[in-house]
Design an enzyme around this catalytic site. Sequence first.
Site, PDB file in Angstrom:
ATOM      1  N   LYS A  83       2.566   6.590   4.469  1.00  0.00           N
ATOM      2  CA  LYS A  83       2.479   5.101   4.779  1.00  0.00           C
ATOM      3  C   LYS A  83       1.987   4.723   6.432  1.00  0.00           C
ATOM      4  O   LYS A  83       1.752   4.118   6.273  1.00  0.00           O
ATOM      5  CB  LYS A  83       3.034   4.509   3.969  1.00  0.00           C
ATOM      6  CG  LYS A  83       3.484   4.935   2.498  1.00  0.00           C
ATOM      7  CD  LYS A  83       4.674   3.863   1.954  1.00  0.00           C
ATOM      8  CE  LYS A  83       5.134   4.475   0.561  1.00  0.00           C
ATOM      9  NZ  LYS A  83       5.612   4.003  -0.033  1.00  0.00           N
ATOM     10  N   ARG A 113      14.179  -3.118  -6.933  1.00  0.00           N
ATOM     11  CA  ARG A 113      12.689  -2.611  -7.742  1.00  0.00           C
ATOM     12  C   ARG A 113      12.657  -2.653  -9.330  1.00  0.00           C
ATOM     13  O   ARG A 113      13.771  -2.368  -9.666  1.00  0.00           O
ATOM     14  CB  ARG A 113      12.239  -1.605  -7.433  1.00  0.00           C
ATOM     15  CG  ARG A 113      13.162  -1.692  -5.408  1.00  0.00           C
ATOM     16  CD  ARG A 113      12.288  -0.565  -5.090  1.00  0.00           C
ATOM     17  NE  ARG A 113      10.867  -1.303  -4.546  1.00  0.00           N
ATOM     18  CZ  ARG A 113       9.423  -1.153  -3.608  1.00  0.00           C
ATOM     19  NH1 ARG A 113      10.265  -0.504  -2.734  1.00  0.00           N
ATOM     20  NH2 ARG A 113       8.484  -1.407  -3.837  1.00  0.00           N
ATOM     21  N   PRO A 164       0.302  -0.881  -0.093  1.00  0.00           N
ATOM     22  CA  PRO A 164      -0.304   0.356  -0.150  1.00  0.00           C
ATOM     23  C   PRO A 164       0.904   1.218   0.129  1.00  0.00           C
ATOM     24  O   PRO A 164       1.725   1.740   0.691  1.00  0.00           O
ATOM     25  CB  PRO A 164      -0.990   0.275   1.420  1.00  0.00           C
ATOM     26  CG  PRO A 164       0.118  -1.218   2.210  1.00  0.00           C
ATOM     27  CD  PRO A 164       1.134  -1.923   1.256  1.00  0.00           C
ATOM     28  N   GLU A 165       0.623   2.266  -0.976  1.00  0.00           N
ATOM     29  CA  GLU A 165       1.124   3.897  -1.198  1.00  0.00           C
ATOM     30  C   GLU A 165       0.313   4.749  -0.166  1.00  0.00           C
ATOM     31  O   GLU A 165      -1.423   3.841   0.159  1.00  0.00           O
ATOM     32  CB  GLU A 165       1.751   3.759  -2.133  1.00  0.00           C
ATOM     33  CG  GLU A 165       2.856   2.441  -2.357  1.00  0.00           C
ATOM     34  CD  GLU A 165       3.361   3.071  -4.421  1.00  0.00           C
ATOM     35  OE1 GLU A 165       3.244   4.150  -4.435  1.00  0.00           O
ATOM     36  OE2 GLU A 165       3.042   1.946  -4.858  1.00  0.00           O
TER      37      GLU A 165
END
Length: 274
Positions: free
Chosen positions: A58, A263, A2-3
Amino acid sequence: MPELPEVETVRRGLQTHTVGRTITHTLQLHPRALNPKSNAGLEVLDGAKILSIERRGKFLWFVLDRPFVLSAHLGMSGQFLVDPVDHRHTRAILHLKKGSKKSVIHFNDQRTFGWLSIEETINQMPISVQSIAPDIFESSFDSKNVARVITQRSISIKTAILNQNILSGIGNIYADESLWLAKIHPESRTNELKVSDVERLIKAAQEVMKKALEVGGTSFDELYINVNGESGYFDLSLNAYGQEGKACPRCGTEIRRIKFANRSSHFCPKCQKK
DNA sequence: GGAAATGTTTACCG
DNA sequence: CCGGTAAACATTTC
């Protein structure tokens, strides 16, 4: 996972379903549910009334009628669920009541990178949030100054916007989406960008995240859902993230994926030049 | 079996 | 100190 848009969606759900209720008792079902830095176990929450749910970037925290807060980070797969039917991956449970009305909040987390923590606050912010920079939706967020700070570093622009100590709330999805919208290559060196370029990028991030928030965030599968177990719909609007091999919606060139800073980064090689 | 997954922290190297 | 890279955490899915 989740951002900012997803965490804010969760915050709103918790605000609706928990504020004004009292925590009667709690259950910790997995050792990693509690942050090792927590001041205490969840049992200190017994009898505490929930006054509000706050967020920076976050990070979430429950403000209580106590001198400490319950803070939370969802990590990659954390969820808060109200009265869920499915108990898989439940790591902790908060039992709530208001008068004779009872409810439960489950903290679920498949990958267990998320955590709960009992913390003190300084200037209304939990200890774990002290080094986190204002997020791009806060009134104290100073876009021009942040852009200036970024251009004074010599790092790649994507690394800069993912750094929660410089500005907070952006993760891998919205970093790629924002860079695509602003037509900036993720590996561009920050000291070679103009302050106005970085400001444009921040504006793009604000725009993308605002739209994502309006549709409840981005869900690819059941790993991100709101407190009622519902998915968000922003995955339908993604232009770059996860679109490797598909046509860039702007120019038709194939979106490429590169490994970068451990990433994946997705970008259009034609629209986003270094 | 290998790779990858929306995050953060820490170690190590130059 | 700065910046890059890899690994660690753990689980599931393709």
